[in-house]
Design an enzyme around this catalytic site. Sequence first.
Site, PDB file in Angstrom:
ATOM      1  N   TYR A 141      -4.207   3.060   7.942  1.00 47.61           N
ATOM      2  CA  TYR A 141      -5.482   2.329   8.020  1.00 47.61           C
ATOM      3  C   TYR A 141      -6.384   2.969   9.087  1.00 47.61           C
ATOM      4  CZ  TYR A 141      -2.563  -1.054   5.517  1.00 47.61           C
ATOM      5  OH  TYR A 141      -1.715  -1.645   4.618  1.00 47.61           O
TER       6      TYR A 141
ATOM      7  N   LYS B  29       0.715   3.293  -3.102  1.00 53.87           N
ATOM      8  CA  LYS B  29      -0.494   4.056  -3.460  1.00 53.87           C
ATOM      9  C   LYS B  29      -0.265   5.572  -3.378  1.00 53.87           C
ATOM     10  CE  LYS B  29      -3.559   0.446  -1.597  1.00 53.87           C
ATOM     11  NZ  LYS B  29      -4.407   0.096  -0.428  1.00 53.87           N
TER      12      LYS B  29
ATOM     13  N   SER C 253       0.802  -1.240   0.000  1.00 54.08           N
ATOM     14  CA  SER C 253       0.000   0.000   0.000  1.00 54.08           C
ATOM     15  C   SER C 253       0.827   1.279   0.000  1.00 54.08           C
ATOM     16  CB  SER C 253      -0.922   0.026   1.213  1.00 54.08           C
ATOM     17  OG  SER C 253      -2.106  -0.628   0.908  1.00 54.08           O
TER      18      SER C 253
ATOM     19  N   VAL D 228       0.919  -3.890   3.948  1.00 54.69           N
ATOM     20  CA  VAL D 228       0.764  -5.210   4.588  1.00 54.69           C
ATOM     21  C   VAL D 228       2.058  -6.014   4.660  1.00 54.69           C
ATOM     22  CG1 VAL D 228      -1.686  -5.688   4.267  1.00 54.69           C
ATOM     23  CG2 VAL D 228      -0.103  -6.165   2.418  1.00 54.69           C
TER      24      VAL D 228
ATOM     25  N   TYR E 178      -2.192  -2.376 -10.864  1.00 55.23           N
ATOM     26  CA  TYR E 178      -2.258  -2.244  -9.394  1.00 55.23           C
ATOM     27  C   TYR E 178      -1.372  -3.291  -8.698  1.00 55.23           C
ATOM     28  CZ  TYR E 178      -4.166  -2.536  -4.670  1.00 55.23           C
ATOM     29  OH  TYR E 178      -4.287  -2.598  -3.305  1.00 55.23           O
TER      30      TYR E 178
END
Length: 313
Positions: free
Chosen positions: A249, A72, A69, A267, A197
Amino acid sequence: MSESTMDRLNALLPEWLETSRLHTGQGKVASYIPELFKASQDDLGIHIMDAEGNHVSAGDCGVPFTMQSISKVFTLILALMDHGEEAVFFNVGKEPTGDDYDSMIKLELVEPGIPFNPLINAGAITVSSLVGGDCKEEKSRRILEFFRKLAHNERLGYNEDVYRSESESGHLNRSLAYFLKHNGVIKDDVEDVLAVYFRHCSIEVTCADLARMALVLAYNGTDPITGEELIPRRYVQIAKTFMTTCGMYNASGEFAIEVGLPAKSGVSGGILTLVPGQFGIGVIGPALNRKGNSLAGVHLLERLSKEFDWSFF
Ligand code: GLU
């Protein structure tokens, strides 16, 4: 000021890292992407870099891991650089969800059915579709090139095993993407968007790469070591805001209170964070807490932030 902080960091970091490492046993290595579960539960590493390229590192900072992540943040920046704010935020919102990062509940319940923000999976998959390029290969090539530039590392590449593992097991992301296609948010072929992605999530880095990328954000888009402007300041401002409100998160509020720095975790157990105008920081600690962040990594950052008064709040 930064020099003496560096000296103090040099003196403190090895011992503090070992103290934080004692907590790794309480966390869990991610297993929903099977390949990630091969990481070592006890690993913990950190790399802190300043504007002159001086650095302090400790622990398992040389262990390679995939960005997941964390990527991103930078695909968002690239999409903003390609198309501007209006086009990007027509398709993705600006608010935290309070739901899990891979949830689809609000896509169905809240009009107009666009992802709440670019750091949850639905948002990041949408952003992958917005990155400029005629085909998935071109989009992926541009993303990797951009990441290499930010990390100042031409050797940055993919972990093909993690890519395959996620592509084979990514059923939930697939459902999200098809839902987004149904809602008209994704225009391209769904499998192509997912390939882009999954590819950027599988870009492999070390803590030093993350620290260098974070340093560019710490200096508002200019690599302070080369002096090259890589990102317009406005887009860095947007990225850092999302990192603060949604980067950790559903523990982003707690992290803002305890650490007080913009950050993004993944993660794989990586955390990218920065001290504005001072340092870029990369952390790896694969054992995750219940909110999905590196347990020992957060422990170490809390201690550092308090000691050095890094919180910007
Ligand atoms: N590639 C991961 C996924 O889509 C990224 C998740 C994360 O790091 O939060 O599930």
